[in-house]
Write a protein that holds these residues in place. Structure first.
Motif, mmCIF file in Angstrom:
data_model
loop_
_atom_site.group_PDB
_atom_site.id
_atom_site.type_symbol
_atom_site.label_atom_id
_atom_site.label_comp_id
_atom_site.label_asym_id
_atom_site.label_seq_id
_atom_site.Cartn_x
_atom_site.Cartn_y
_atom_site.Cartn_z
ATOM 1 N N LYS A 191 0.821 -1.213 0.000
ATOM 2 C CA LYS A 191 0.000 0.000 0.000
ATOM 3 C C LYS A 191 0.857 1.265 0.000
ATOM 4 N N ILE A 192 2.136 1.143 -0.333
ATOM 5 C CA ILE A 192 3.075 2.267 -0.244
ATOM 6 C C ILE A 192 3.805 2.459 -1.563
ATOM 7 N N VAL A 193 3.884 3.724 -2.001
ATOM 8 C CA VAL A 193 4.732 4.109 -3.126
ATOM 9 C C VAL A 193 5.648 5.231 -2.651
ATOM 10 N N ALA A 194 6.944 5.077 -2.883
ATOM 11 C CA ALA A 194 7.902 6.139 -2.571
ATOM 12 C C ALA A 194 8.005 7.073 -3.772
ATOM 13 N N SER A 195 8.114 8.374 -3.492
ATOM 14 C CA SER A 195 8.127 9.376 -4.563
ATOM 15 C C SER A 195 9.132 10.466 -4.248
ATOM 16 N N SER B 48 -10.182 0.428 5.445
ATOM 17 C CA SER B 48 -11.643 0.534 5.437
ATOM 18 C C SER B 48 -12.192 1.280 4.237
ATOM 19 N N TYR B 49 -11.378 2.151 3.620
ATOM 20 C CA TYR B 49 -11.905 3.019 2.565
ATOM 21 C C TYR B 49 -11.045 2.938 1.311
ATOM 22 N N PRO B 50 -11.591 2.378 0.230
ATOM 23 C CA PRO B 50 -10.808 2.272 -1.015
ATOM 24 C C PRO B 50 -10.579 3.606 -1.701
ATOM 25 N N ASN B 51 -11.291 4.661 -1.291
ATOM 26 C CA ASN B 51 -11.140 5.975 -1.926
ATOM 27 C C ASN B 51 -10.262 6.926 -1.111
ATOM 28 N N LEU B 52 -9.489 6.404 -0.179
ATOM 29 C CA LEU B 52 -8.605 7.233 0.648
ATOM 30 C C LEU B 52 -7.160 7.098 0.199
ATOM 31 N N VAL B 53 -6.488 8.234 0.077
ATOM 32 C CA VAL B 53 -5.045 8.288 -0.147
ATOM 33 C C VAL B 53 -4.442 9.189 0.923
ATOM 34 N N VAL B 54 -3.321 8.783 1.475
ATOM 35 C CA VAL B 54 -2.604 9.581 2.470
ATOM 36 C C VAL B 54 -1.226 9.917 1.912
ATOM 37 N N LEU B 55 -0.855 11.190 1.988
ATOM 38 C CA LEU B 55 0.471 11.628 1.548
ATOM 39 C C LEU B 55 1.345 11.893 2.766
ATOM 40 N N ARG B 56 2.590 11.483 2.678
ATOM 41 C CA ARG B 56 3.563 11.693 3.751
ATOM 42 C C ARG B 56 4.876 12.200 3.158
ATOM 43 N N THR B 57 5.741 12.696 4.019
ATOM 44 C CA THR B 57 7.050 13.180 3.585
ATOM 45 C C THR B 57 8.070 13.004 4.695
ATOM 46 N N LEU B 58 9.347 12.954 4.311
ATOM 47 C CA LEU B 58 10.445 12.973 5.283
ATOM 48 C C LEU B 58 11.068 14.368 5.387
ATOM 49 N N CYS C 70 12.076 13.039 -0.426
ATOM 50 C CA CYS C 70 11.550 11.686 -0.300
ATOM 51 C C CYS C 70 10.176 11.746 0.353
ATOM 52 N N GLY C 71 9.179 11.278 -0.374
ATOM 53 C CA GLY C 71 7.823 11.248 0.148
ATOM 54 C C GLY C 71 7.179 9.907 -0.109
ATOM 55 N N PHE C 72 5.931 9.763 0.352
ATOM 56 C CA PHE C 72 5.245 8.486 0.219
ATOM 57 C C PHE C 72 3.761 8.714 -0.065
ATOM 58 N N LEU C 73 3.225 7.862 -0.917
ATOM 59 C CA LEU C 73 1.799 7.814 -1.194
ATOM 60 C C LEU C 73 1.279 6.505 -0.619
ATOM 61 N N LEU C 74 0.297 6.590 0.267
ATOM 62 C CA LEU C 74 -0.282 5.418 0.919
ATOM 63 C C LEU C 74 -1.712 5.246 0.425
ATOM 64 N N ALA C 75 -2.044 4.055 -0.072
ATOM 65 C CA ALA C 75 -3.373 3.833 -0.629
ATOM 66 C C ALA C 75 -3.628 2.339 -0.763
#
Length: 401
Positions: free
Chosen positions: A123-127, A246-256, A267-272
């Motif tokens: 569920k993680i993509v690094a960007s 719980s929710y297929p339409n949720l994306v969370v963005l994160r960063t370092l 370096c960041g991350f997309l969680l979905a």
């Protein structure tokens, strides 16, 4: 703490723009009087080959005015929400394979972030920072010239600018007077493919309750709700990453870039959920994470690195409380208000913002001002080291009558 007065709240907002505090610009001008550089935001006339061949909408686009792009002069830089700490142990990095292309998604990096975030690896993509993740979502899910995104402002300007660069519409909705989601958010945002919610919100530093964000996810089942948690380490109780299952339409963005003090590494991350991840992997660049970035990020996400990050977050929060208290005392005397901070920055509104801007520039302090109508009197101050905070506190205390 007192809140920014609410009488100016518009029904919709303009994209925020960042300028040194030496001049509070008009809605169509961004000047840097610190070094006499001016970012050209005027329309480009199609008189040369590049302009004639460019997509027409780009000729009218105002580019994002980052802190580095505008520059400035001073010895205290608190305009970009950067960490004052530099934690990288360069001698421990393995850079012996720089002659080879890196993995598209370095396994060690994905595994380290999975362990830290408690989100499954698939569920993680690094960007390249969270900024690339924003563009990946727009490229993957929005049809140029047809689809749109929705934002709630004043907020981070790159959501709108990224959409505009791909000829995707922007439904710029306004946060409430208290910087929460409006009661009619679902109706107002309906039809948008992507709905961006920044939490904690940049630049206000305000937060939206987790339950309220879950309501938004539920109310917009035909849209992807993107929750940008770039500053979540400063208030982890507000994270919605645990709702991904719980929710297929949720994306969370994160960063370092923020709490982990790696703004320069990008370096960041997309969680979905896995289905969104599969689509994202169709459009991502072949090698989005350079080897040195991966090495530095894995180091930061080690048990020792995470422990250090948490210690530094506590230190920054302590310095932020001191700064916010000094700003409150100033505003009590000279007029204004200070928003309660939830990230590594505090936003203050001043009755005489030009006076404060001059005070800062005269003392070599580079902070952040905005041309959004709701923030015309506001300046944002990033939390910094104790030494920087000592100078800031002393400066504002020196203005007592």
């Amino acid at each position: 703490m007192s809140q920014v007065p609410t009488s100016q709240a518009p029904t919709s907002t303009a994209t925020t723009s960042n300028v040194p505090v030496t001049k509070i610009p008009s809605a169509n001008c961004a000047s840097n009087t610190l070094d006499n550089n001016t970012l050209d935001t005027t329309n480009i006339e199609p008189t040369n080959l590049a302009a004639r061949l460019a997509r027409p909408e780009l000729l009218e686009l105002t580019p994002y005015q980052s802190a580095r792009r505008l520059g400035g002069r001073g010895d205290i830089w608190i305009n970009a929400n950067e960490s004052p700490f530099n934690n990288v142990a360069v001698g421990e990095l393995d850079l012996t394979k720089l002659n080879r292309y890196p993995e598209c998604q370095p396994p060690a990096l994905i595994s380290a972030y999975s362990q830290y975030s408690a989100v499954a690896k698939n569920k993680i993509v690094a960007s390249r920072g969270a900024d690339e993740a924003i563009e990946l979502l727009i490229r993957a899910f929005c049809i140029p010239g047809i689809d749109s995104i929705a934002t709630f402002g004043p907020t981070y300007g790159m959501y709108a600018i990224s959409a505009q660069t791909f000829n995707v519409g922007v439904n710029a909705l306004g946060l409430t007077a208290e910087y929460g989601l409006p009661a009619d958010f679902a109706t107002a945002a309906r039809g948008a493919k992507l709905v961006f919610i920044c939490n904690p919100n940049n630049p206000t530093g305000t937060v939206i309750d987790k339950a309220r964000i879950e309501q938004a996810i539920q109310a917009l089942p035909d849209a992807i709700v993107v929750v940008d948690e770039a500053y979540i380490e400063f208030c982890p109780e507000y994270s919605v990453a645990d709702l991904l299952e719980s929710y297929p339409n949720l994306v969370v963005l994160r960063t370092l870039s923020k709490a982990f003090a790696l703004a320069g590494a990008r370096c960041g991350f997309l969680l979905a959920n896995e289905e969104i991840i599969k689509i994202i992997m169709r459009v991502i660049a072949p090698y989005p994470v350079p080897l040195p970035v991966s090495e530095v990020a894995v180091q930061a996400l080690s048990p020792a690195g995470i422990a250090r990050m948490k210690t530094q977050v506590n230190e920054l929060n302590a310095q932020g409380e001191r700064l916010a208290a000094a700003l409150n005392l100033y505003c009590e005397q000279w007029g204004g208000a200070v928003l309660t901070p939830n990230g590594n920055y505090v936003l203050a509104e001043f009755d005489d913002v030009a006076k404060v801007a001059k005070l800062l520039i005269d003392n070599g302090i580079v902070a952040r001002a905005y041309k959004d109508p709701r923030l015309a009197k506001a300046i944002r101050f990033s939390f910094s080291s104790q030494a920087d905070t000592d100078r800031l506190v002393s400066l504002f205390e020196s203005q007592k009558l």
